[in-house]
Design a protein around this motif. Sequence first.
Motif, PDB file in Angstrom:
ATOM      1  N   ALA A   1     109.423  80.053  96.259  1.00  0.00           N
ATOM      2  CA  ALA A   1     110.671  80.820  96.306  1.00  0.00           C
ATOM      3  C   ALA A   1     111.868  79.912  96.062  1.00  0.00           C
ATOM      4  O   ALA A   1     112.841  80.303  95.406  1.00  0.00           O
ATOM      5  N   ALA A   2     111.802  78.688  96.574  1.00  0.00           N
ATOM      6  CA  ALA A   2     112.908  77.744  96.396  1.00  0.00           C
ATOM      7  C   ALA A   2     112.955  77.192  94.976  1.00  0.00           C
ATOM      8  O   ALA A   2     114.036  76.923  94.442  1.00  0.00           O
ATOM      9  N   ALA A   3     111.780  77.016  94.370  1.00  0.00           N
ATOM     10  CA  ALA A   3     111.718  76.488  92.997  1.00  0.00           C
ATOM     11  C   ALA A   3     110.691  77.305  92.221  1.00  0.00           C
ATOM     12  O   ALA A   3     109.572  76.858  91.973  1.00  0.00           O
ATOM     13  N   PRO A   4     111.064  78.529  91.843  1.00  0.00           N
ATOM     14  CA  PRO A   4     110.092  79.424  91.204  1.00  0.00           C
ATOM     15  C   PRO A   4     109.758  78.991  89.773  1.00  0.00           C
ATOM     16  O   PRO A   4     110.656  78.695  88.984  1.00  0.00           O
ATOM     17  N   PRO A   5     108.485  78.954  89.422  1.00  0.00           N
ATOM     18  CA  PRO A   5     108.133  78.711  88.028  1.00  0.00           C
ATOM     19  C   PRO A   5     108.612  79.883  87.169  1.00  0.00           C
ATOM     20  O   PRO A   5     108.546  81.041  87.594  1.00  0.00           O
ATOM     21  N   ALA A   6     109.084  79.583  85.983  1.00  0.00           N
ATOM     22  CA  ALA A   6     109.479  80.658  85.067  1.00  0.00           C
ATOM     23  C   ALA A   6     108.237  81.416  84.625  1.00  0.00           C
ATOM     24  O   ALA A   6     107.135  80.858  84.565  1.00  0.00           O
ATOM     25  N   HIS A   7     108.415  82.679  84.310  1.00  0.00           N
ATOM     26  CA  HIS A   7     107.296  83.429  83.757  1.00  0.00           C
ATOM     27  C   HIS A   7     107.015  82.934  82.347  1.00  0.00           C
ATOM     28  O   HIS A   7     107.916  82.532  81.611  1.00  0.00           O
ATOM     29  N   LEU A   8     105.748  82.941  81.990  1.00  0.00           N
ATOM     30  CA  LEU A   8     105.338  82.353  80.719  1.00  0.00           C
ATOM     31  C   LEU A   8     105.911  83.110  79.528  1.00  0.00           C
ATOM     32  O   LEU A   8     105.953  84.342  79.514  1.00  0.00           O
ATOM     33  N   THR A   9     106.306  82.344  78.527  1.00  0.00           N
ATOM     34  CA  THR A   9     106.618  82.916  77.224  1.00  0.00           C
ATOM     35  C   THR A   9     105.413  82.697  76.314  1.00  0.00           C
ATOM     36  O   THR A   9     104.525  81.877  76.611  1.00  0.00           O
ATOM     37  N   GLY A  10     105.396  83.408  75.216  1.00  0.00           N
ATOM     38  CA  GLY A  10     104.285  83.268  74.285  1.00  0.00           C
ATOM     39  C   GLY A  10     104.158  81.853  73.752  1.00  0.00           C
ATOM     40  O   GLY A  10     103.044  81.309  73.650  1.00  0.00           O
ATOM     41  N   ARG A  11     105.266  81.227  73.416  1.00  0.00           N
ATOM     42  CA  ARG A  11     105.236  79.894  72.831  1.00  0.00           C
ATOM     43  C   ARG A  11     104.723  78.850  73.831  1.00  0.00           C
ATOM     44  O   ARG A  11     103.927  77.971  73.481  1.00  0.00           O
ATOM     45  N   VAL A  12     105.149  78.975  75.085  1.00  0.00           N
ATOM     46  CA  VAL A  12     104.679  78.050  76.105  1.00  0.00           C
ATOM     47  C   VAL A  12     103.192  78.277  76.382  1.00  0.00           C
ATOM     48  O   VAL A  12     102.416  77.325  76.505  1.00  0.00           O
ATOM     49  N   ALA A  13     102.777  79.531  76.469  1.00  0.00           N
ATOM     50  CA  ALA A  13     101.365  79.829  76.721  1.00  0.00           C
ATOM     51  C   ALA A  13     100.479  79.281  75.601  1.00  0.00           C
ATOM     52  O   ALA A  13      99.407  78.713  75.860  1.00  0.00           O
ATOM     53  N   MET A  14     100.915  79.440  74.365  1.00  0.00           N
ATOM     54  CA  MET A  14     100.133  78.929  73.235  1.00  0.00           C
ATOM     55  C   MET A  14     100.055  77.406  73.261  1.00  0.00           C
ATOM     56  O   MET A  14      99.007  76.811  72.979  1.00  0.00           O
ATOM     57  N   ALA A  15     101.160  76.747  73.610  1.00  0.00           N
ATOM     58  CA  ALA A  15     101.160  75.286  73.677  1.00  0.00           C
ATOM     59  C   ALA A  15     100.262  74.792  74.809  1.00  0.00           C
ATOM     60  O   ALA A  15      99.600  73.754  74.678  1.00  0.00           O
ATOM     61  N   MET A  16     100.212  75.525  75.930  1.00  0.00           N
ATOM     62  CA  MET A  16      99.321  75.160  77.025  1.00  0.00           C
ATOM     63  C   MET A  16      97.870  75.177  76.557  1.00  0.00           C
ATOM     64  O   MET A  16      97.076  74.322  76.944  1.00  0.00           O
TER      65      MET A  16
END
Length: 210
Positions: A44-59
């Motif tokens: 809650a203090a440092a929430p991860p951003a929800h994935l974008t398509g470009r980030v998911a593909m790079a992962m």
Amino acid sequence: MTRLLHIDSSALGEFSTSRKLTAAIVGAWRNAEPKLRVNYRDLAAAPPAHLTGRVAMAMRSRDMTGLTNEERAEVALSEQLVEEFLAADGLVIGAPMYNFSLPTPLKAWIDRIAQAGRTFKYTELGAVGLAGGKRVIIASSRGGKYAGTPLEAALDHQEAYLCRVFGFVGITDQTIIRAEGINMGPDAARAAINEAQKQIEKLFIHSRAA
């Protein structure tokens, strides 16, 4: 030495029931294993951003070509989160029910650690978890009462979802510590928390006896 990943996700801070429960669980685990090493993450203090398509593909591809600096940082965060998860022998997860589901930062964390080739893999016979051998204790808090009712079967996308996700990545040693009815008046809240505390006291009896 047991390595524990302690995660909170409630937005309510000091007023959060799930945070009180996770703190009590970690305290009991420390009493059972004084050399316990705890890594804490407050989603809650440092929430991860929800994935974008470009980030998911790079992962998935490990190809950073064309990514912005911000996107590269997101891929790096995903790597950090999955490494924390894989390094842990045990997990304590604070998971309040929000609108019959999870806080969105907790869902975003799950999307970062549920990675094909890292925590599970696909085979000809289906998916196989790669993160087995861990213990997960879920601290569940709910404003209403649902456990064991047809209403829970229809509306529970919180505990049931978490159990399925952790099972999917190979973790079968799962325990739920539940406090529900928290918003149904002071007496109901007090009774729910007292019952959860009794469950916590029983978690590590065998460890202390050994």
